[in-house]
Design an enzyme around this catalytic site. Structure first.
Site, short mmCIF file in Angstrom:
data_model
loop_
_atom_site.label_atom_id
_atom_site.label_comp_id
_atom_site.label_asym_id
_atom_site.label_seq_id
_atom_site.Cartn_x
_atom_site.Cartn_y
_atom_site.Cartn_z
N THR A 111 0.84 -1.20 0.00
CA THR A 111 0.00 0.00 0.00
C THR A 111 0.87 1.25 0.00
O THR A 111 2.08 1.18 0.24
CB THR A 111 -0.91 0.05 1.25
OG1 THR A 111 -0.08 0.11 2.42
CG2 THR A 111 -1.82 -1.17 1.32
N GLU A 112 0.24 2.38 -0.27
CA GLU A 112 0.97 3.64 -0.15
C GLU A 112 1.32 3.88 1.32
O GLU A 112 0.69 3.33 2.22
CB GLU A 112 0.15 4.80 -0.70
CG GLU A 112 -1.08 5.15 0.10
CD GLU A 112 -1.80 6.39 -0.45
OE1 GLU A 112 -1.16 7.46 -0.53
OE2 GLU A 112 -2.99 6.28 -0.77
N CYS A 114 2.03 6.77 4.36
CA CYS A 114 1.79 8.17 4.75
C CYS A 114 2.96 8.68 5.60
O CYS A 114 3.47 7.95 6.45
CB CYS A 114 0.47 8.30 5.50
SG CYS A 114 -0.97 8.14 4.43
N ASP A 178 -5.93 0.19 6.62
CA ASP A 178 -6.23 -1.11 7.23
C ASP A 178 -7.57 -1.66 6.76
O ASP A 178 -8.43 -2.03 7.56
CB ASP A 178 -6.21 -1.02 8.76
CG ASP A 178 -4.79 -1.11 9.30
OD1 ASP A 178 -3.86 -1.22 8.48
OD2 ASP A 178 -4.61 -1.07 10.52
#
Length: 314
Positions: A111-112, A114, A178
């Protein structure tokens, strides 16, 4: 007499400067470092690198042995995570790739990442924040929920809390993450299994018969945490005590510490009985957000202004 370093020596020096991967994905594109970013009951999240795009990403790893007694659940988990790959929204963490590691019995997804971590830690770090800033964060979370709930099929997060919401602090951007254990439901929007964080779980979730309105309840608890700087039901020292209070309809003590009447009324709407809870779309129109614009709203407003006065010839 000066000796020249061999090419092998130069390569070894370069290797010392570079950070080696612990493992790579089957395509060789993504490499995982050993640095742990976070962990939960069944999942660990590591820092990783996308060698094709040259960006850091998050490598999520779910231990499938946690579902070893239920092969159907394993397959359902895999199919749900794959479907989440198709979600495209600025307030939802982007999922890039999913695969199953048969040898290590893990489900992995990229996933990306942050820059500022999760919203709970970010809020603790920045204790003196204006109500306007809290509203901007809250609105972005709600926009992400609205996207999930109006998706076809409907997606229920089921474990929304401030530790599952992530922040890019340099631009004030908030994203729901999530989603790997979210429920994807049909036209009746009903789900039946128990998952979640007790302090944020709606009463009906314990009864194993619920809709996306459980996310609205959890969202209300997130707003309560942001405003009060206190995790809901922190007065309880066990899950059993939380369940007892929730099932009796007793509100968390943190709600009494909310001094802003507008914020308190908004939170109470979110944590009302299921049929009385507004949808995410309805909450976005609530007076609580009057005058609160985020980047998407501002872009839309600018586009409207840019179009003003134009003559369109068909």
């Amino acid at each position: 007499m000066m000796t020249c370093a061999s090419s092998d020596d130069n390569e070894s020096e370069k290797d010392k400067d570079s950070e080696s991967f612990v493992e790579v994905d089957p395509t060789g594109r993504y490499g995982r470092y050993g640095e742990l970013l976070g962990s939960g009951a069944v999942k660990k999240v590591y820092r990783a690198f996308d060698q094709e795009e040259g960006i850091e990403v998050a490598w999520n790893q779910v231990k499938l042995r946690c579902f070893s007694d239920d092969p159907a659940m394993t397959e359902r988990l895999y199919s749900e995570v794959r479907l989440l790959k198709n979600l495209k929204n600025s307030n939802i963490i982007t999922l890039y790739k999913v695969w199953r590691d048969e040898r290590n019995n893990t489900l992995n997804f990229i996933t990306e990442i942050c820059t500022s971590g999760n919203l709970r830690e970010y809020r603790k770090k920045h204790r003196h924040v204006s109500m306007r800033a809290l509203k901007k964060w809250s609105k972005q979370i709600l926009k992400g929920l609205d996207y999930l709930h109006t998706h076809d099929p409907c997606i229920i997060h089921r474990d929304l809390n401030c530790s599952n919401i992530f922040v890019n602090g340099n631009i004030g951007q908030v994203k729901i993450g999530d989603l790997g254990l979210a429920a994807i439901v049909g036209k009746n929007h009903l789900a039946h299994s128990i998952l979640g964080t007790p302090e944020f779980m709606a009463p009906e979730l314990y009864e194993e018969n619920y809709t996306e309105m459980v996310d609205i309840y959890s969202y209300g608890m997130c707003v309560l945490e942001l405003v009060s700087l206190e995790i809901p039901y922190s007065e309880c020292d066990s899950v059993a005590k939380i369940y007892k209070r929730v099932s009796k309809g007793l509100k968390p003590e943190a709600l009494n510490k909310v001094n802003d009447p507008e914020a308190k009324a908004f939170i109470e709407k979110c944590i009302a009985q299921p049929r009385a809870r507004p949808s995410a779309a309805e909450l976005l129109c609530d007076p609580f957000f009057d005058g609160i614009l985020d980047d998407d709203d501002e872009d839309g407003e600018n586009n409207d202004n840019n179009g003003a006065g134009r003559i369109v010839v068909s």
